[in-house]
Design an enzyme around this catalytic site. Structure first.
Site, mmCIF file in Angstrom:
data_model
loop_
_atom_site.group_PDB
_atom_site.id
_atom_site.type_symbol
_atom_site.label_atom_id
_atom_site.label_comp_id
_atom_site.label_asym_id
_atom_site.label_seq_id
_atom_site.Cartn_x
_atom_site.Cartn_y
_atom_site.Cartn_z
ATOM 1 N N ARG A 1 14.720 27.302 -22.486
ATOM 2 C CA ARG A 1 13.971 26.924 -23.688
ATOM 3 C C ARG A 1 13.085 25.713 -23.458
ATOM 4 N NH1 ARG A 1 18.195 27.059 -28.557
ATOM 5 N NH2 ARG A 1 19.231 25.593 -27.202
ATOM 6 N N GLU B 1 28.276 21.928 -19.777
ATOM 7 C CA GLU B 1 29.426 21.941 -20.668
ATOM 8 C C GLU B 1 30.256 23.203 -20.500
ATOM 9 O OE1 GLU B 1 25.689 22.616 -23.266
ATOM 10 O OE2 GLU B 1 26.213 21.582 -21.439
#
Length: 186
Positions: free
Chosen positions: A70, A107
């Site tokens: 993105r 993460e």
């Protein structure tokens, strides 16, 4: 028709209203921040592009590096608007030719990003642009990769910072004195 915001608070409100939460994506317990409604609104997307292009100009950037995936969507029009070059930082194995690579932790696991070795020079000042700063691993890796390519880091700009994941401390340390900007902090 939506009007263009005249100040930072108006910009924040415009952008935040167009980011939707998607619960349990990509895995249970995660709330994904979907920016596609923002991208679909030409006023909001234009205002975001303008704000980030002003940062590119203010930092003296000569190139903008967008982080897959993105970050590409945000960084390419920013580079165009600022009149400077765009460099994609891609997942390993996606770029042809000679590349520089940098491993990093996410993460959700670990990954590696690459840039073309010849796309940056010692004369370049590079603004890193991404959509979301979470744990900071991707952004930190980009900063290290840019420096390994011999270029200077002009700064890091993100649309959204998830402050509860503490990525800011990690990237600010990696940036040294280069500026960090989050248009929205949650």
């Amino acid at each position: 028709m939506t009007s263009v915001p005249r100040d930072a608070a108006g910009l924040r409100e415009l952008l935040l209203e167009r980011i939707r939460d998607v619960p349990d994506h990509p895995r249970r317990g995660v709330v994904f921040k979907d920016i596609t409604p923002l991208l679909a609104d030409p006023v909001a997307f234009g205002a975001l592009t303008d704000a980030l292009a002003k940062t590119a100009t203010a930092t003296g950037a000569t190139k903008v590096v967008g982080l897959e995936a993105r970050g590409f969507i945000l960084a390419a029009p920013v580079a165009l608007r600022a009149g400077i070059g765009f460099i994609p930082a891609r997942k390993a194995g996606k770029l042809p030719g000679a590349t520089l690579a940098q491993a990093y932790d996410l993460e959700y696991g670990s990954a590696e990003m690459e840039i073309h070795a010849e796309d940056l020079t010692a004369e370049d000042r590079v603004l890193v642009v991404d959509d979301v700063l979470a744990t900071g691993g991707t952004a930190e890796a980009a900063v290290r990769l840019i420096r390994r390519a011999g270029a200077q880091v002009a700064g890091l700009s993100v649309l959204l910072e998830l402050s509860f994941l503490d990525g800011r401390d990690r990237v600010v340390a990696a940036l040294d004195d280069a500026p960090y900007e989050a248009l929205i902090t949650l």
